[in-house]
Scaffold this motif. Structure first.
Motif, PDB file in Angstrom:
ATOM      1  N   ARG A  68      35.978  12.926  59.753  1.00  6.99           N
ATOM      2  CA  ARG A  68      35.300  11.669  60.055  1.00  6.99           C
ATOM      3  C   ARG A  68      35.150  11.664  61.441  1.00  6.99           C
ATOM      4  N   GLY A  69      35.696  12.830  62.314  1.00 12.76           N
ATOM      5  CA  GLY A  69      35.314  12.732  63.449  1.00 12.76           C
ATOM      6  C   GLY A  69      36.543  12.191  64.295  1.00 12.76           C
ATOM      7  N   LEU A  70      37.436  11.703  63.936  1.00 18.70           N
ATOM      8  CA  LEU A  70      38.505  11.038  64.678  1.00 18.70           C
ATOM      9  C   LEU A  70      39.355  12.019  65.491  1.00 18.70           C
ATOM     10  N   ILE A  71      39.556  13.304  64.889  1.00 21.33           N
ATOM     11  CA  ILE A  71      40.194  14.261  65.778  1.00 21.33           C
ATOM     12  C   ILE A  71      39.289  15.647  65.602  1.00 21.33           C
ATOM     13  N   GLY A  72      39.452  16.465  66.986  1.00 21.16           N
ATOM     14  CA  GLY A  72      38.807  17.608  67.016  1.00 21.16           C
ATOM     15  C   GLY A  72      39.194  18.701  66.105  1.00 21.16           C
ATOM     16  N   GLU A  73      38.787  19.896  66.000  1.00 25.14           N
ATOM     17  CA  GLU A  73      39.025  21.007  65.158  1.00 25.14           C
ATOM     18  C   GLU A  73      40.410  21.632  65.881  1.00 25.14           C
ATOM     19  N   ASP A  74      40.442  21.665  67.092  1.00 25.55           N
ATOM     20  CA  ASP A  74      41.596  22.047  67.750  1.00 25.55           C
ATOM     21  C   ASP A  74      42.842  21.487  67.449  1.00 25.55           C
ATOM     22  N   LYS A  75      42.836  19.934  67.821  1.00 24.67           N
ATOM     23  CA  LYS A  75      43.651  19.308  67.698  1.00 24.67           C
ATOM     24  C   LYS A  75      44.263  19.181  66.104  1.00 24.67           C
ATOM     25  N   TYR A  76      43.300  19.223  65.224  1.00 25.07           N
ATOM     26  CA  TYR A  76      43.341  19.343  63.824  1.00 25.07           C
ATOM     27  C   TYR A  76      44.308  20.818  63.321  1.00 25.07           C
ATOM     28  N   GLN A  77      43.915  21.717  63.890  1.00 26.71           N
ATOM     29  CA  GLN A  77      44.576  22.785  63.618  1.00 26.71           C
ATOM     30  C   GLN A  77      46.031  22.883  64.344  1.00 26.71           C
ATOM     31  N   GLU A  78      46.127  22.491  65.535  1.00 26.09           N
ATOM     32  CA  GLU A  78      47.551  22.415  66.072  1.00 26.09           C
ATOM     33  C   GLU A  78      48.543  21.563  65.216  1.00 26.09           C
ATOM     34  N   LEU A 120      47.969  20.696  61.702  1.00 22.12           N
ATOM     35  CA  LEU A 120      48.141  21.157  60.608  1.00 22.12           C
ATOM     36  C   LEU A 120      49.224  22.443  60.598  1.00 22.12           C
ATOM     37  N   LYS A 121      49.203  23.154  61.866  1.00 20.82           N
ATOM     38  CA  LYS A 121      50.366  24.275  62.030  1.00 20.82           C
ATOM     39  C   LYS A 121      51.547  23.534  61.969  1.00 20.82           C
ATOM     40  N   GLU A 122      52.058  22.607  62.798  1.00 21.69           N
ATOM     41  CA  GLU A 122      53.140  21.913  62.641  1.00 21.69           C
ATOM     42  C   GLU A 122      53.616  21.383  61.272  1.00 21.69           C
ATOM     43  N   LEU A 123      52.544  20.765  60.814  1.00 20.06           N
ATOM     44  CA  LEU A 123      53.001  20.257  59.324  1.00 20.06           C
ATOM     45  C   LEU A 123      53.132  21.426  58.321  1.00 20.06           C
ATOM     46  N   HIS A 176      56.590  21.905  56.499  1.00 23.14           N
ATOM     47  CA  HIS A 176      56.633  21.977  54.913  1.00 23.14           C
ATOM     48  C   HIS A 176      57.366  23.077  54.797  1.00 23.14           C
ATOM     49  N   HIS A 177      57.355  24.257  55.123  1.00 20.48           N
ATOM     50  CA  HIS A 177      58.258  25.615  55.038  1.00 20.48           C
ATOM     51  C   HIS A 177      59.635  25.108  55.260  1.00 20.48           C
ATOM     52  N   LYS A 178      60.192  24.467  56.330  1.00 16.20           N
ATOM     53  CA  LYS A 178      61.515  24.154  56.686  1.00 16.20           C
ATOM     54  C   LYS A 178      62.211  23.168  55.615  1.00 16.20           C
ATOM     55  N   LEU A 179      61.296  22.411  55.232  1.00 15.38           N
ATOM     56  CA  LEU A 179      61.854  21.391  54.233  1.00 15.38           C
ATOM     57  C   LEU A 179      61.829  22.021  52.911  1.00 15.38           C
TER      58      LEU A 179
END
Length: 132
Positions: free
Chosen positions: A88-98, A100-103, A107-110
């Motif tokens: 929906r254009g609220l965040i850019g691709e770079d921010k999304y990837q950053e 998502l990587k944190e999540l 997820h892995h550590k959880l």
């Protein structure tokens, strides 16, 4: 792996820091975006660390695990809202990837933490009555 304080638990601090990033990101959005997607992603992101904390405070390890399962559900929900924010254009691709990587790291550590819960009790010598 675990101390007596929630702040000593890495999965808690990672998820808490993540939710604060989401809060500050959403706080920059316009009213409509905040009121729709923003409220949802903030709630789901906050719920990740909140459920970890609530489970940590429970007496029985099975309750702790259940709250961690809720946390994992909130994490997956947050991934969905993150994707909607990108589309929906609220965040850019770079921010999304950053984010998502944190999540994905959280997820892995959880998952590792969920597997760990209760192991201390089960592995203690002479504690056969406590095994599942």
């Amino acid at each position: 792996m675990m101390g007596n304080r929630i702040e000593d638990l890495e999965i808690y601090t990672l998820s808490d820091n993540f939710s604060n990033k989401i809060w500050f990101l959403v706080s920059e959005w316009d009213y409509f975006a905040k009121d729709t997607v923003g409220k949802q992603i903030v709630r789901s992101a906050d719920s990740i660390s909140a459920n970890i904390a609530e489970g940590f405070g429970r007496f029985h390890y099975k309750e702790n695990k259940n709250f961690c399962y809720f946390s994992r559900g909130s994490l997956i929900e947050t991934k969905g809202w993150l994707n909607k924010s990108r589309v929906r254009g609220l965040i850019g691709e770079d921010k999304y990837q950053e984010l998502l990587k944190e999540l994905e790291t959280i997820h892995h550590k959880l998952n590792i933490y969920i597997k760990y819960i209760g192991k201390k009790i089960i592995e203690q010598p002479g504690n056969d009555s406590m095994t599942q």
